[in-house]
Design a protein around this motif. Structure first.
Motif, short mmCIF file in Angstrom:
data_model
loop_
_atom_site.label_atom_id
_atom_site.label_comp_id
_atom_site.label_asym_id
_atom_site.label_seq_id
_atom_site.Cartn_x
_atom_site.Cartn_y
_atom_site.Cartn_z
N VAL A 177 0.86 -1.19 0.00
CA VAL A 177 0.00 0.00 0.00
C VAL A 177 0.89 1.24 0.00
O VAL A 177 1.84 1.33 0.78
N PHE A 178 0.59 2.17 -0.88
CA PHE A 178 1.49 3.30 -1.12
C PHE A 178 0.90 4.62 -0.63
O PHE A 178 -0.28 4.90 -0.81
N THR A 179 1.74 5.42 0.03
CA THR A 179 1.32 6.76 0.47
C THR A 179 2.23 7.78 -0.22
O THR A 179 3.39 7.96 0.18
N LEU A 217 4.69 10.55 1.32
CA LEU A 217 5.90 10.20 2.05
C LEU A 217 7.10 9.92 1.14
O LEU A 217 8.24 9.88 1.59
N CYS A 218 6.87 9.73 -0.14
CA CYS A 218 7.93 9.23 -1.02
C CYS A 218 8.95 10.31 -1.34
O CYS A 218 8.60 11.43 -1.72
N ILE A 219 10.25 9.99 -1.18
CA ILE A 219 11.31 10.93 -1.53
C ILE A 219 11.99 10.53 -2.85
O ILE A 219 13.02 11.06 -3.21
N GLU A 220 11.42 9.54 -3.53
CA GLU A 220 11.92 9.11 -4.84
C GLU A 220 13.38 8.68 -4.82
O GLU A 220 14.18 9.08 -5.66
N CYS A 221 13.72 7.88 -3.83
CA CYS A 221 15.10 7.42 -3.72
C CYS A 221 15.35 6.19 -4.59
O CYS A 221 16.48 5.77 -4.76
N ASP A 222 14.29 5.58 -5.13
CA ASP A 222 14.40 4.40 -6.01
C ASP A 222 14.69 3.09 -5.26
O ASP A 222 14.83 2.05 -5.91
N ALA A 223 14.79 3.13 -3.95
CA ALA A 223 15.19 1.91 -3.24
C ALA A 223 14.22 0.77 -3.49
O ALA A 223 14.64 -0.38 -3.70
N CYS A 224 12.94 1.07 -3.50
CA CYS A 224 11.94 0.02 -3.70
C CYS A 224 12.09 -0.59 -5.09
O CYS A 224 11.97 -1.80 -5.27
N ILE A 225 12.33 0.28 -6.07
CA ILE A 225 12.43 -0.18 -7.45
C ILE A 225 13.66 -1.07 -7.62
O ILE A 225 13.62 -2.12 -8.24
N THR A 239 7.84 1.07 -10.78
CA THR A 239 8.38 2.05 -11.72
C THR A 239 8.04 3.44 -11.19
O THR A 239 6.95 3.62 -10.64
N ILE A 240 8.95 4.39 -11.35
CA ILE A 240 8.56 5.79 -11.19
C ILE A 240 8.71 6.40 -12.57
O ILE A 240 9.77 6.30 -13.20
N ALA A 241 7.64 6.98 -13.08
CA ALA A 241 7.68 7.49 -14.45
C ALA A 241 6.87 8.76 -14.56
O ALA A 241 5.95 8.98 -13.78
N LEU A 251 4.88 9.68 -11.31
CA LEU A 251 3.97 8.76 -10.63
C LEU A 251 4.72 7.50 -10.20
O LEU A 251 5.62 7.04 -10.89
N MET A 252 4.30 6.96 -9.06
CA MET A 252 4.75 5.62 -8.69
C MET A 252 3.76 4.65 -9.31
O MET A 252 2.55 4.82 -9.19
N LEU A 253 4.29 3.63 -10.02
CA LEU A 253 3.43 2.66 -10.68
C LEU A 253 3.78 1.26 -10.20
O LEU A 253 4.94 0.94 -9.99
N GLU A 309 10.41 -2.77 3.16
CA GLU A 309 11.54 -2.83 4.09
C GLU A 309 12.64 -1.86 3.69
O GLU A 309 13.33 -1.29 4.53
N ARG A 310 12.84 -1.68 2.39
CA ARG A 310 13.89 -0.79 1.91
C ARG A 310 13.42 0.65 1.79
O ARG A 310 14.21 1.52 1.44
N CYS A 311 12.15 0.90 2.03
CA CYS A 311 11.66 2.28 1.91
C CYS A 311 11.99 3.04 3.19
O CYS A 311 11.61 2.64 4.27
N PRO A 312 12.72 4.17 3.07
CA PRO A 312 13.15 4.89 4.27
C PRO A 312 12.00 5.59 4.98
O PRO A 312 12.11 5.94 6.14
N THR A 313 10.91 5.83 4.27
CA THR A 313 9.85 6.65 4.84
C THR A 313 8.56 5.88 5.06
O THR A 313 7.54 6.47 5.42
N ALA A 314 8.59 4.59 4.80
CA ALA A 314 7.38 3.75 4.88
C ALA A 314 6.30 4.25 3.92
O ALA A 314 5.11 4.10 4.18
N ALA A 315 6.72 4.83 2.80
CA ALA A 315 5.75 5.19 1.76
C ALA A 315 5.11 3.91 1.21
O ALA A 315 3.93 3.88 0.91
N TRP A 316 5.90 2.87 1.08
CA TRP A 316 5.33 1.54 0.83
C TRP A 316 5.17 0.86 2.18
O TRP A 316 6.09 0.87 3.01
N ASP A 317 4.03 0.28 2.38
CA ASP A 317 3.83 -0.50 3.59
C ASP A 317 3.15 -1.81 3.19
O ASP A 317 2.43 -1.85 2.19
S1 SF4 Z 1 11.73 3.41 -1.33
FE1 SF4 Z 1 10.07 4.65 -0.53
S2 SF4 Z 1 10.80 6.74 -0.64
FE2 SF4 Z 1 12.12 5.51 -1.95
S3 SF4 Z 1 11.18 5.68 -3.98
FE3 SF4 Z 1 10.37 3.84 -3.04
S4 SF4 Z 1 8.49 4.53 -2.07
FE4 SF4 Z 1 9.65 6.35 -2.51
#
Ligand code: SF4
Ligand SMILES: Cc1cc2nc3c(=O)[nH]c(=O)nc-3n(C[C@H](O)[C@H](O)[C@H](O)COP(=O)(O)OP(=O)(O)OC[C@H]3O[C@@H](n4cnc5c(N)ncnc54)[C@H](O)[C@@H]3O)c2cc1C
Ligand SMILES: Cc1ncc(C[n+]2csc(CCOP(=O)(O)OP(=O)(O)O)c2C)c(N)n1
Ligand code: SF4
Ligand code: SF4
Ligand SMILES: [Mg+2]
Lengths: 351, 593
Positions: free
Chosen positions: B495-497, B500-508, B517-519, B554-556, B570-578
């Protein structure tokens, strides 16, 4: 860090490269860095670059010093040779390794602390020597591993997490490298793989030392307001100057861009870097002009990014030393070391 | 693209592919986790809430969930969802005190059900706790419908069926055995508040070719199985031909093997690809040395008239050569052949029939002489009369009968309380974070690459001793322990919020299946071209976020291959993905809307 390993299951559409390997075969161990660290993105870009270049993992040597950034070679290409040197000493070790075995593809991964603080002299001399390697600085403005002290790349006025401003002037690896004769100088951002991957590929193919300064935010100690190395600050102030495209040898080159805005540089192995000039009057093959442009932009607070300078005619370490084509590590010992009689004769010659 | 609305229950429900595919929407991943924890009774009760007959279904379900299982997209075999259900049923404690009971005071409403098959029983199961008086009229002497009369006991032991039927009947259902309804008119005259028709599809199809009526050794499959079930038939000849290759044929041939059939052949008109039987039923039959002959079409029965009364001695078939042209089957007749036999069983299908429904009651029939039933309300054109199970739209299976029953019960309840039938309680959902610590989740998120457990079977000699020897032994504890680990926990949703996302790409970067994908924004078609990996399944909606704070991209997410490993979160620093546990709320009759 994560407790579970990245599952081995993969997307069925993953393409194999010329060696039959997918991008997953170029991964390493699970990262133990903080979640969200820019360094992990750089790792992912390195994985892609090697995969796309069809580099055999066992012909890669990955070396580093000490720091969070220097931990990252563990996280890519587990099949490669690796070496963790003492803090700041990676350039010396690569120099030695490259001298002994010129056949391997060398990548050194370092941090702004590792390369600009304790290892500045090491880095500078590796550039002068023009060791054939890709030299990646994962630049976050702090010593991440030791909990966030300012490093030598911290900008004046940039604030620490506790709110204190840095007062010492920063060392810009790009300006330094240009001033001491580097033949490949680039800057990129961990959050922009579309730009970073082609630069890494060109850097790997470059004959000589390719310095890539990657802004790679420390999410834990340097990603707050007031920091000039945060994700937000970098996104806001990055100034694309040159966008690079890497075209491998024997691939057709399309020229859809308006003439004059694209410059192509052919590399030693026949591959081509296409440079799209975003800033029209910029010339990435003219050291003086590049230097003054970058100097002016940095003074204005911009962060110029792209493949900023390239010179494919430079003399790389082995050429400079006129070493044999065969890797020294493969030359028989008797030939490498002709014995004390020969030494005596040589000394005699100089007496 | 507009952000995906993940607040409507359907979005996340579809991600739980098995639950979505199950007609009764059984919460599969949750019951598998309960089994993994050794909580068999809880797993059983959770099953029972949706599918009413977990013990029966854990052995016999058509399991539409399994082909849908996400595991098949990353590996060839699905999780053994069905047989894990059996584990819960076999190892559960007594649940009598744990299931909803009927209240002491009745609500004064009377409902009549026709037939005591799974459809009617499940209707009673839903209505009894609400205070209804339910009467079931059953033609036969026992309850269960085809589960009793047709599914052989070597697949479904009587004890399992008895237990689960008893749970319902013991709520106080008035079952009238040996009480066929012969006239709908007179039943209606008895003044019930509602009538549910769960009489199934009891007529086996006939094969009217020469010789059909010249021997008593030609049987209609479902009638023959019923006679075996009620022990009216205990023997069959050595040479048996089964006509047809559906699931009924499989039960007929395997039953024949137990009643004395030595040379049992299943005769198919088309090649294997076109068989109706489930692959596992075919495998089980072939394991019992049953031969399946393809490209044979029955022409006539061969009767020896010299024997008084006529003796069936064989059957003649037209043979074909089959090939496919442009994806279509083309069959060319070759020669004819006579195969000797002692008995022939016709297993070529069944249909509903309603000779006992008078045509002047206002129950409209379609061109096949079947009642016209509304797909949502299960009501026919006569208000207060509802249909479900095989009686509604022809033969299906037990789990569909149960699913119909839940919906029909809602309608019956509405009807009896003067609530419009279309005023149905809505599905709901809850999402609760599965995070328990920095790297700890309330579920086992690691991917286990173990292969599907193989069901052990009783050996051939032993199983042919009696109809009552159950062939499948069920999973042993080790098999169970491994099989539960194969489930990908598809109900633990990503589930995505966006805020909170800082677009660090860690999740991807970490996602093993390139789901993320972030596009830059675009319409859905354009966005699909920008995905990290091409979508394999275009029916799977994209999960698109609102524009991200820093770059407005957008996060896709393409849900299709996600193995719910939780690494993105787990790799999201901000819990944007939970990772959040999704629970579907499926209202039953009487639920508040
Ligand atoms: S890991 Fe979290 S903060 Fe980083 S891009 Fe993914 S959702 Fe955004
Ligand atoms: C051989 C065979 C094997 C099968 N195997 C499976 C399987 O493994 N898994 C699976 O999911 N499904 C299986 N099915 C299908 C499944 O059994 C049916 O889809 C399911 O039982 C339908 O339930 P129902 O309640 O609608 O009707 P039924 O189970 O058919 O029950 C109808 C009941 O109504 C009674 N009845 C009929 N008319 C009247 C009347 N006028 N008055 C009073 N009573 C009446 C009948 O005696 C019967 O008891 C099988 C079917 C067959 C034929
Ligand atoms: C000789 C020596 N001096 C000091 C240290 C302590 N030390 C460890 S890492 C580090 C700085 C690392 O900074 P950087 O290279 O920027 O890496 P980052 O963690 O920021 O990626 C220091 C000073 C050391 N390990 N060895
Ligand atoms: S401390 Fe900073 S540099 Fe080190 S892993 Fe964490 S975010 Fe990355
Ligand atoms: S849970 Fe996250 S990381 Fe794991 S497969 Fe799904 S999207 Fe990818
Ligand atoms: Mg640093």
């Amino acid at each position: 860090m994560s407790y579970i390993k990245k599952p081995a299951v993969r997307h069925p559409s993953l393409q194999a490269n010329a060696l039959g390997l997918t991008v997953r075969d170029y991964e390493g161990a699970m990262s133990t860095l903080c979640a969200g660290c820019g360094h992990d993105s750089v790792t992912a870009a390195i994985v892609r670059a090697f995969h796309e270049l069809d580099t055999p993992p066992h012909l890669i040597a990955k070396l580093s010093g000490i720091g969070c950034s220097s931990k990252t070679p563990t996280y890519f290409v587990s099949g490669a040779h690796g070496f963790n040197s003492a803090h700041g000493r990676m350039p010396a070790i690569v120099s030695g390794a490259a001298a002994a075995n010129r056949e391997l593809t060398y990548i050194g991964v370092s941090g702004d602390g590792d390369s600009l603080s304790i290892g500045l002299g090491q880095m500078a001399h590796a550039i002068r020597r023009n060791v054939n390697m890709l030299y990646v600085i994962e630049n976050n403005g702090v010593y991440g591993l030791t909990k966030g002290q300012f490093s030598a790349s911290a900008d004046v006025g940039s604030k620490s997490k506790k709110g204190e401003a840095n007062t010492q002037s920063p060392i810009d690896p790009i300006m330094l490298a240009l001033s001491i004769g580097a033949t490949f100088v680039a800057r990129s951002f961990s959050g922009d793989k579309a730009a970073l991957v082609p630069i890494l590929k060109a850097g790997i193919r470059h004959k000589g030392l390719a310095l890539v300064d990657v802004l790679s935010p420390c999410v834990t100690f340097n990603d707050h307001e007031g920091s000039t190395k945060s994700y937000t600050h970098t996104r806001k102030h990055q100034l694309p100057v040159i966008e690079a495209d890497f075209v491998p040898r024997r691939s057709p080159i399309e020229t859809s861009q308006a003439p004059g805005t694209v410059q192509t540089v052919t590399m030693h192995d026949g591959s081509v870097v296409r440079l799209h000039k975003v800033a029209a009057d910029y010339d990435p093959t003219d050291r003086e002009k590049a230097w003054s442009f970058l100097h002016a932009r940095a003074a204005a607070g911009d962060i110029p990014v792209g493949l900023l300078y390239i010179d494919e005619k430079g003399t790389e370490m082995h050429a400079g030393n006129k070493t044999v084509a065969q890797p020294l590590s493969q030359v028989p010992f008797e030939q490498l070391c002709p014995g004390s009689a020969a030494l005596e004769a040589l000394q005699q010659h100089y007496r | 693209m507009d952000p995906t609305n993940v607040r409507k229950p359907d979005y996340f429900h579809k991600v739980v592919d098995c639950q979505w595919a199950c007609p009764a929407h059984t919460n599969v991943p949750e019951y598998i986790r309960l089994i993994a924890q050794g909580r068999y009774t809880d797993a059983y009760l959770l099953n029972r809430e949706s599918n009413v007959f977990p013990g029966v279904l854990g052995r016999t379900c058509d399991r539409p969930c399994e082909p849908a299982c996400r595991r098949t997209r990353v590996e060839d075999k699905p999780v053994a969802i069905c047989r894990l259900k059996r584990v819960a049923a076999d190892l559960r404690d007594d649940v009598t005190a744990l299931i909803p009971q009927a209240p002491k005071t009745k609500n004064g409403k009377r409902v009549a059900c026709i037939g005591a098959g799974p459809a009617s029983l499940a209707v009673a199961n839903d209505l009894m706790p609400l205070g209804y008086s339910v009467t079931i009229f059953e033609k036969l002497s026992k309850a269960g419908g085809l589960m009793r009369s047709n599914i052989p006991s070597f697949r479904l032991p009587a004890k399992v069926l008895d237990d689960e039927i008893e749970m319902i009947v013991n709520l106080g259902v008035d079952v009238r055995y040996g009480a066929p309804v012969k006239s709908m008119k007179s039943l209606l005259a008895e003044g019930y508040d509602a009538v549910f028709v769960g009489s199934g599809a009891p007529r086996g199809k006939n094969l009217d070719i020469p010789g059909r009526y010249d021997s008593p050794r030609i049987h209609i499959g479902i009638d023959w199985l019923e006679s075996v079930a009620f022990e009216h038939i205990e023997k069959i000849g050595e040479k048996v031909l089964i006509i047809g290759v559906g699931n009924t044929a499989m039960d007929c041939c395997r039953t024949s093997r137990r009643l004395g059939g030595k040379d049992v052949k299943v005769m198919a008109r088309k090649p294997r690809k076109y068989f109706k039987a489930s692959p596992w039923e075919l495998e089980d039959a072939e394991e019992e040395q049953i031969e399946i002959l393809i490209n044979h079409e029955p022409v006539r029965f061969v009767i020896d008239d010299l024997v008084p009364g006529g003796k069936l001695v064989g059957m003649e078939f037209q043979r074909y050569e089959s090939k496919e042209e442009g994806g279509k089957l083309v069959q060319k007749a070759t020669d004819k052949i006579i195969l000797p036999c002692d008995d022939v069983i016709l297993a070529i299908g069944q249909e509903a029939s309603f000779p006992w429904i008078e045509r002047d009651l206002g129950i409209e029939m379609d061109k096949w002489d079947c009642p016209i039933v509304d797909k949502t309300t299960f009501q026919c054109s006569l208000p207060g009369v509802f249909f479900g199970g095989d009686a509604a739209w022809g033969p299906a299976n037990i789990i569909w009968a149960v699913a119909h029953a839940h919906d029909a019960a809602i309608s019956i309840h509405n009807h009896c309380n003067n609530i419009p039938l279309t005023d149905r309680p809505a599905h709901g959902m809850t999402l609760v974070s599965a995070k328990m610590g920095l790297h700890e989740w309330s579920y086992k998120n690691d991917y286990n690459s173990v292969g599907r457990a193989k069901m052990k079977h009783v050996d051939l000699v032993e199983r042919f001793k009696s109809m009552k020897v159950e062939v499948e032994e069920g999973f042993d504890p080790e098999q169970t322990a491994l099989e539960v680990a194969r489930c990908l926990n598809c109900d633990i949703q990503t589930v995505f919020t966006e805020a909170l996302c800082i677009e660090c790409d860690a999740c991807i970067d970490v996602c093993p299946l390139a789901c993320l994908t972030i596009a830059p924004d675009g319409d859905e078609k354009t966005l699909r071209t920008r995905l990290t990996a091409p979508a394999m399944n275009l029916t799977q909606e994209l999960y698109a976020s609102a524009p991200l704070p820093q770059t407005k991209r957008l996060m896709l997410k393409d849900e299709d291959l996600c193995v719910h490993c939780g690494l993105c979160a787990e790799r999201c620093p901000t819990a944007a993905w939970d990772m959040q546990k999704f629970d579907l709320f499926m209202p039953r009759a009487g639920a508040k809307t």
